[in-house]
Design a protein around this motif. Sequence first.
Motif, PDB file in Angstrom:
ATOM      1  N   ARG A  28       0.826  -1.208   0.000  1.00 27.81           N
ATOM      2  CA  ARG A  28       0.000   0.000   0.000  1.00 27.81           C
ATOM      3  C   ARG A  28       0.864   1.263   0.000  1.00 27.81           C
ATOM      4  O   ARG A  28       0.755   2.099   0.892  1.00 27.81           O
ATOM      5  CB  ARG A  28      -0.925   0.006   1.230  1.00 27.81           C
ATOM      6  CG  ARG A  28      -1.997  -1.065   1.224  1.00 27.81           C
ATOM      7  CD  ARG A  28      -3.041  -0.809   0.132  1.00 27.81           C
ATOM      8  NE  ARG A  28      -4.125  -1.774   0.201  1.00 27.81           N
ATOM      9  CZ  ARG A  28      -4.142  -2.931  -0.431  1.00 27.81           C
ATOM     10  NH1 ARG A  28      -3.090  -3.269  -1.191  1.00 27.81           N
ATOM     11  NH2 ARG A  28      -5.169  -3.741  -0.331  1.00 27.81           N
ATOM     12  N   PRO A  29       1.737   1.446  -0.985  1.00 21.55           N
ATOM     13  CA  PRO A  29       2.590   2.642  -0.990  1.00 21.55           C
ATOM     14  C   PRO A  29       1.802   3.941  -1.140  1.00 21.55           C
ATOM     15  O   PRO A  29       2.207   4.980  -0.634  1.00 21.55           O
ATOM     16  CB  PRO A  29       3.509   2.411  -2.193  1.00 21.55           C
ATOM     17  CG  PRO A  29       2.740   1.491  -3.087  1.00 21.55           C
ATOM     18  CD  PRO A  29       1.965   0.590  -2.161  1.00 21.55           C
ATOM     19  N   GLU A  30       0.646   3.867  -1.828  1.00 17.89           N
ATOM     20  CA  GLU A  30      -0.140   5.085  -2.042  1.00 17.89           C
ATOM     21  C   GLU A  30      -0.669   5.648  -0.725  1.00 17.89           C
ATOM     22  O   GLU A  30      -0.870   6.865  -0.600  1.00 17.89           O
ATOM     23  CB  GLU A  30      -1.296   4.817  -3.010  1.00 17.89           C
ATOM     24  CG  GLU A  30      -2.345   3.829  -2.533  1.00 17.89           C
ATOM     25  CD  GLU A  30      -1.965   2.367  -2.766  1.00 17.89           C
ATOM     26  OE1 GLU A  30      -2.788   1.485  -2.452  1.00 17.89           O
ATOM     27  OE2 GLU A  30      -0.853   2.117  -3.271  1.00 17.89           O
ATOM     28  N   TRP A  31      -0.880   4.793   0.279  1.00 18.60           N
ATOM     29  CA  TRP A  31      -1.315   5.278   1.584  1.00 18.60           C
ATOM     30  C   TRP A  31      -0.246   6.181   2.208  1.00 18.60           C
ATOM     31  O   TRP A  31      -0.547   7.235   2.765  1.00 18.60           O
ATOM     32  CB  TRP A  31      -1.591   4.104   2.526  1.00 18.60           C
ATOM     33  CG  TRP A  31      -2.797   3.298   2.156  1.00 18.60           C
ATOM     34  CD1 TRP A  31      -3.649   3.491   1.087  1.00 18.60           C
ATOM     35  CD2 TRP A  31      -3.302   2.158   2.863  1.00 18.60           C
ATOM     36  NE1 TRP A  31      -4.636   2.545   1.077  1.00 18.60           N
ATOM     37  CE2 TRP A  31      -4.452   1.707   2.157  1.00 18.60           C
ATOM     38  CE3 TRP A  31      -2.894   1.456   3.997  1.00 18.60           C
ATOM     39  CZ2 TRP A  31      -5.195   0.604   2.559  1.00 18.60           C
ATOM     40  CZ3 TRP A  31      -3.620   0.355   4.415  1.00 18.60           C
ATOM     41  CH2 TRP A  31      -4.771  -0.070   3.701  1.00 18.60           C
ATOM     42  N   LEU A  32       1.012   5.735   2.110  1.00 14.61           N
ATOM     43  CA  LEU A  32       2.103   6.495   2.702  1.00 14.61           C
ATOM     44  C   LEU A  32       2.323   7.818   1.969  1.00 14.61           C
ATOM     45  O   LEU A  32       2.605   8.838   2.595  1.00 14.61           O
ATOM     46  CB  LEU A  32       3.374   5.654   2.683  1.00 14.61           C
ATOM     47  CG  LEU A  32       3.314   4.380   3.544  1.00 14.61           C
ATOM     48  CD1 LEU A  32       4.475   3.460   3.237  1.00 14.61           C
ATOM     49  CD2 LEU A  32       3.303   4.743   5.025  1.00 14.61           C
ATOM     50  N   VAL A  33       2.177   7.782   0.647  1.00 16.06           N
ATOM     51  CA  VAL A  33       2.325   9.028  -0.120  1.00 16.06           C
ATOM     52  C   VAL A  33       1.221  10.003   0.269  1.00 16.06           C
ATOM     53  O   VAL A  33       1.468  11.199   0.470  1.00 16.06           O
ATOM     54  CB  VAL A  33       2.289   8.745  -1.638  1.00 16.06           C
ATOM     55  CG1 VAL A  33       2.386  10.055  -2.423  1.00 16.06           C
ATOM     56  CG2 VAL A  33       3.433   7.816  -2.044  1.00 16.06           C
ATOM     57  N   TYR A  34       0.007   9.498   0.401  1.00  9.52           N
ATOM     58  CA  TYR A  34      -1.120  10.356   0.774  1.00  9.52           C
ATOM     59  C   TYR A  34      -0.926  10.928   2.179  1.00  9.52           C
ATOM     60  O   TYR A  34      -1.276  12.083   2.442  1.00  9.52           O
ATOM     61  CB  TYR A  34      -2.432   9.566   0.706  1.00  9.52           C
ATOM     62  CG  TYR A  34      -3.654  10.408   0.997  1.00  9.52           C
ATOM     63  CD1 TYR A  34      -4.236  11.194   0.000  1.00  9.52           C
ATOM     64  CD2 TYR A  34      -4.220  10.439   2.270  1.00  9.52           C
ATOM     65  CE1 TYR A  34      -5.348  11.984   0.265  1.00  9.52           C
ATOM     66  CE2 TYR A  34      -5.330  11.216   2.547  1.00  9.52           C
ATOM     67  CZ  TYR A  34      -5.891  11.987   1.530  1.00  9.52           C
ATOM     68  OH  TYR A  34      -6.983  12.778   1.791  1.00  9.52           O
TER      69      TYR A  34
END
Length: 293
Positions: A187-193
């Motif tokens: 879930r890399p997009e969670w960390l970017v968000y």
Amino acid sequence: MTFTTLLRNDGRPSMVTWVLILGGVLNTLLDWLFIVVFPFGLAGAAIATMLSQAVTGLLCLQHFFGPRTRLKINLEQMKLKFDNCINIARVGLPSLLMNLYLSIVLTLHNMAFLWVGGPLHVAAYGVVSYTEAFFYLIFEGIALGTQPIYSFNAGAGRFDRVKQARNIAFGMTLLTAALGLALIYSRPEWLVYLFAGDNPNLTPVAIEGMHWYFWGLPMEGLILVGASFFQAINCSKQASMLTGAKLILIAVIIYCFAWAFGVVGVWMSLATCSTILTIWMFYAMKRVEARLH
């Protein structure tokens, strides 16, 4: 910072934890007071920080005048002795290099991304470095938390307990890294968000960077624990080599990889450097263990 280290070694780690939590909560409340209630702006934030640190410092200081300390502060004890100062500087050098490393790595990455990439890659590295810092601080907590156990048992000649504590620290580090990698790669997009919000231009660049950057996360943790281990058993030469070599090696690898592979090379540099040093670290540990036995 000095008091928290002394309190841990004086058998009061839980007190340090609560004092630091109090300092963080107090800082937040004082920020609200001096920025929202009283519109002091940036100066208010500075005042809040200093007041909260003054409170935590005084709470830690009073411990050394109480009955539960083995490290009572007195004028005789505080007299400077040249041999003690030299020994403190020698043993403390790895910690200096370890903290210096964070600033240098950040600077080198930003310079390299501006050389072979652009401002968007620098912004993406900001997101990646924030994510890394979260796990780095956990690894640092494991390393510093086990350091008093190493030094106490090494001084008592119980190297079997030193090895046992080190192996537990390694195990906890690898477990933390495994959980971190599972989150980062699933879930890399969670960390970017979390760190950059919904940014359609930044998100794909940051996610690609995470894929190339974080495979070295376990090695980062192992190096921190290893340096702490060497430092605690008075092998400051090995600890300094481990932390100092990292500063030189990462500079060389970033330059070479950026020149040869561009942006992808910059992303891969730190993990490659950490892997090389981890191999050397285990070799050095075997030699130290053989000598101590």
